[in-house]
Design a protein around this motif. Structure first.
Motif, mmCIF file in Angstrom:
data_model
loop_
_atom_site.group_PDB
_atom_site.id
_atom_site.type_symbol
_atom_site.label_atom_id
_atom_site.label_comp_id
_atom_site.label_asym_id
_atom_site.label_seq_id
_atom_site.Cartn_x
_atom_site.Cartn_y
_atom_site.Cartn_z
ATOM 1 N N PRO A 165 49.881 36.571 53.401
ATOM 2 C CA PRO A 165 49.460 37.717 53.408
ATOM 3 C C PRO A 165 49.268 37.634 51.487
ATOM 4 C CG PRO A 165 52.380 36.683 53.292
ATOM 5 C CD PRO A 165 50.981 35.565 54.381
ATOM 6 N N LEU A 166 49.257 38.935 51.531
ATOM 7 C CA LEU A 166 49.095 38.873 50.056
ATOM 8 C C LEU A 166 49.773 39.208 49.301
ATOM 9 C CD1 LEU A 166 45.263 41.000 50.412
ATOM 10 C CD2 LEU A 166 45.821 38.686 50.283
ATOM 11 N N ILE A 167 50.088 38.639 48.477
ATOM 12 C CA ILE A 167 51.824 39.238 47.456
ATOM 13 C C ILE A 167 51.174 39.118 45.763
ATOM 14 C CG2 ILE A 167 53.627 37.974 46.316
ATOM 15 C CD1 ILE A 167 53.471 36.221 48.825
ATOM 16 N N PRO A 168 50.919 40.391 45.337
ATOM 17 C CA PRO A 168 51.720 41.807 46.390
ATOM 18 C C PRO A 168 50.485 41.675 46.812
ATOM 19 C CG PRO A 168 51.149 42.199 43.911
ATOM 20 C CD PRO A 168 50.623 40.883 44.337
ATOM 21 N N ARG A 169 51.144 42.959 47.846
ATOM 22 C CA ARG A 169 50.345 44.173 48.659
ATOM 23 C C ARG A 169 48.283 43.936 48.581
ATOM 24 N NH1 ARG A 169 51.720 42.954 54.194
ATOM 25 N NH2 ARG A 169 54.389 42.507 54.419
ATOM 26 N N ASP A 170 48.392 44.892 47.659
ATOM 27 C CA ASP A 170 47.230 45.405 46.821
ATOM 28 C C ASP A 170 46.664 44.638 45.679
ATOM 29 O OD1 ASP A 170 49.749 45.383 44.685
ATOM 30 O OD2 ASP A 170 49.230 47.773 44.166
ATOM 31 N N VAL A 171 46.778 43.217 45.878
ATOM 32 C CA VAL A 171 46.577 42.306 43.999
ATOM 33 C C VAL A 171 45.468 42.700 44.568
ATOM 34 C CG1 VAL A 171 46.622 40.368 46.245
ATOM 35 C CG2 VAL A 171 46.822 39.961 43.241
ATOM 36 N N LEU A 172 44.553 42.629 45.034
ATOM 37 C CA LEU A 172 43.281 43.114 45.340
ATOM 38 C C LEU A 172 42.450 43.958 44.335
ATOM 39 C CD1 LEU A 172 42.309 40.804 48.458
ATOM 40 C CD2 LEU A 172 41.628 39.983 46.311
ATOM 41 N N SER A 173 42.818 45.150 44.900
ATOM 42 C CA SER A 173 42.409 46.885 43.840
ATOM 43 C C SER A 173 42.875 46.488 42.919
ATOM 44 C CB SER A 173 43.124 47.711 44.918
ATOM 45 O OG SER A 173 44.920 47.659 44.952
ATOM 46 N N ARG A 174 44.593 46.151 42.339
ATOM 47 C CA ARG A 174 44.834 45.685 41.379
ATOM 48 C C ARG A 174 43.376 45.000 40.414
ATOM 49 N NH1 ARG A 174 51.068 45.101 40.684
ATOM 50 N NH2 ARG A 174 52.404 46.683 42.036
ATOM 51 N N LEU A 175 43.359 43.727 40.722
ATOM 52 C CA LEU A 175 42.800 42.406 39.944
ATOM 53 C C LEU A 175 41.603 43.490 39.496
ATOM 54 C CD1 LEU A 175 43.488 39.198 41.835
ATOM 55 C CD2 LEU A 175 43.630 39.996 40.004
ATOM 56 N N GLN A 176 40.215 44.604 40.434
ATOM 57 C CA GLN A 176 39.920 45.490 40.039
ATOM 58 C C GLN A 176 39.435 46.272 39.011
ATOM 59 O OE1 GLN A 176 36.663 44.857 41.096
ATOM 60 N NE2 GLN A 176 38.212 43.480 43.387
ATOM 61 N N GLU A 177 40.884 46.519 38.156
ATOM 62 C CA GLU A 177 40.865 46.577 36.292
ATOM 63 C C GLU A 177 41.061 45.829 35.592
ATOM 64 O OE1 GLU A 177 44.700 48.242 36.913
ATOM 65 O OE2 GLU A 177 44.739 49.823 38.747
ATOM 66 N N SER A 178 41.109 43.948 36.846
ATOM 67 C CA SER A 178 41.399 43.082 35.207
ATOM 68 C C SER A 178 40.064 42.329 34.715
ATOM 69 C CB SER A 178 41.829 41.704 35.038
ATOM 70 O OG SER A 178 41.564 41.053 35.483
ATOM 71 N N ALA A 179 39.271 42.878 33.223
ATOM 72 C CA ALA A 179 38.289 42.266 33.391
ATOM 73 C C ALA A 179 37.871 40.910 33.356
ATOM 74 C CB ALA A 179 38.175 42.356 32.188
ATOM 75 N N LEU A 180 38.583 39.553 33.411
ATOM 76 C CA LEU A 180 38.613 38.465 33.204
ATOM 77 C C LEU A 180 38.122 38.156 34.674
ATOM 78 C CD1 LEU A 180 38.956 35.654 33.937
ATOM 79 C CD2 LEU A 180 41.263 35.961 34.034
ATOM 80 N N TRP A 181 39.299 38.673 36.108
ATOM 81 C CA TRP A 181 38.584 39.077 37.256
ATOM 82 C C TRP A 181 37.078 39.644 37.686
ATOM 83 C CZ3 TRP A 181 40.509 36.938 41.936
ATOM 84 C CH2 TRP A 181 40.332 37.620 43.239
#
Length: 299
Positions: free
Chosen positions: A241-257
């Protein structure tokens, strides 16, 4: 001798040495009373099912579908509670003939030995590869349950299955792969070393993009910034499971990611949960999911 024959010969020698090192203490009546076997470990319970024996009870059964996913546990198996708080009343009512355990749970031995003999199986420990140990311990478990032929058949099938995955990857010219579990938006476990995921990747000829450290459990906890050290061609696979569930969408806002090569090249995939501390069945499932994912992404 070709490379594949050399790999298999080395594995067979390792299995022989492991088997000699972990000769089991006889458990009187274990085979005769295999219908009342309790497992304190998901991997051992899964292997029991593969050998045609349903455990009477399993710890933390309510979480089985989340962490093991497959195989499904048959109806009627009893939940013993967690390893931190085993339901001793239920255990008493079961009158088990045998309790399957691991060195990680050795602190429970004194208390639980009052209910039935305990047999310990070592998969995750210093000085060994989890997949190799899984092969050896599957043979021990098969002998204990009176299912030696089934255990040998399971391992022969696993060998053939891994070889087919290796052939598919060869045709694909697969890139290196890094496998992670997100712990939160800034941290993850990354897999390799002697653990089950790392051993499976080596077994099927898949290069691990993570060349850093990993414990005998097969992972290292890292900050996501450490993913910058991965080979530029690496395909990142996150295990649910992804923790938190929306982690990948949130990471789209991260310049590092978004600055990492695998994110820029859209080489990020997820696969369903696979028990990371499992045995042979889990290795087969993990390998199949990874190869299916790479084939879909790199056609």
């Amino acid at each position: 001798m070709n490379v594949q024959e050399a790999v298999l010969r080395r594995r067979d020698l390792l299995l022989a040495s492991i088997a000699l090192a972990i000769v089991p203490t006889p458990v009187r009546g274990a085979v005769a009373k295999a219908e009342r076997v309790v497992s304190l470990d998901y991997g051992l319970a899964s292997t029991m099912l593969a050998l045609g024996v349903t455990p009477t009870a399993v710890v933390a059964l309510r979480n089985w579908d989340e962490w093991v996913v497959e195989p499904r546990m048959p109806a009627g198996v009893i939940d013993l509670g967690t390893t931190a708080e085993i339901n001793l009343e239920v255990l008493t009512s079961i009158e088990p003939s045998l309790i399957l355990s691991t060195p990680f749970l050795a602190a429970l031995d004194e208390k639980l030995s009052e209910f039935a003999p305990i047999m310990t199986f070592t998969i995750y420990a210093e000085g060994g590869d989890a997949l190799d140990r899984s092969y050896a311990e599957t043979l021990r478990l098969g002998a204990t349950l009176g299912r030696s032929d089934e255990a040998k058949a399971l391992l022969a099938g696993a060998d053939a299955f891994f070889e087919r995955l290796r052939e598919r990857l060869y045709r694909l010219s697969a890139p290196p792969v890094a496998v992670i579990n997100f712990l939160d938006q800034r941290h993850a476990r990354i897999y390799g070393g002697p653990g089950l995921y790392g051993g499976t990747m080596r077994r099927i000829g898949l290069r691990n993009g993570w060349t850093g450290q990993a414990s005998y459990w097969g992972f290292e906890t890292i900050g996501l910034e450490q993913l910058a050290s991965l080979d530029e061609e690496t395909h990142l696979i996150a295990v649910e499971p992804l923790i938190p569930r929306d982690v990948l969408s949130r990471l789209q806002e991260s310049a590092l990611w978004t600055g990492l090569p695998f994110a820029q090249k859209h080489r990020v995939s997820t696969i369903p949960g696979v028990l990371m501390f499992g045995m042979v069945q889990e290795a087969m499932r993990f390998g199949a999911l990874v190869v299916d994912t790479l084939e879909a992404a790199h056609r």
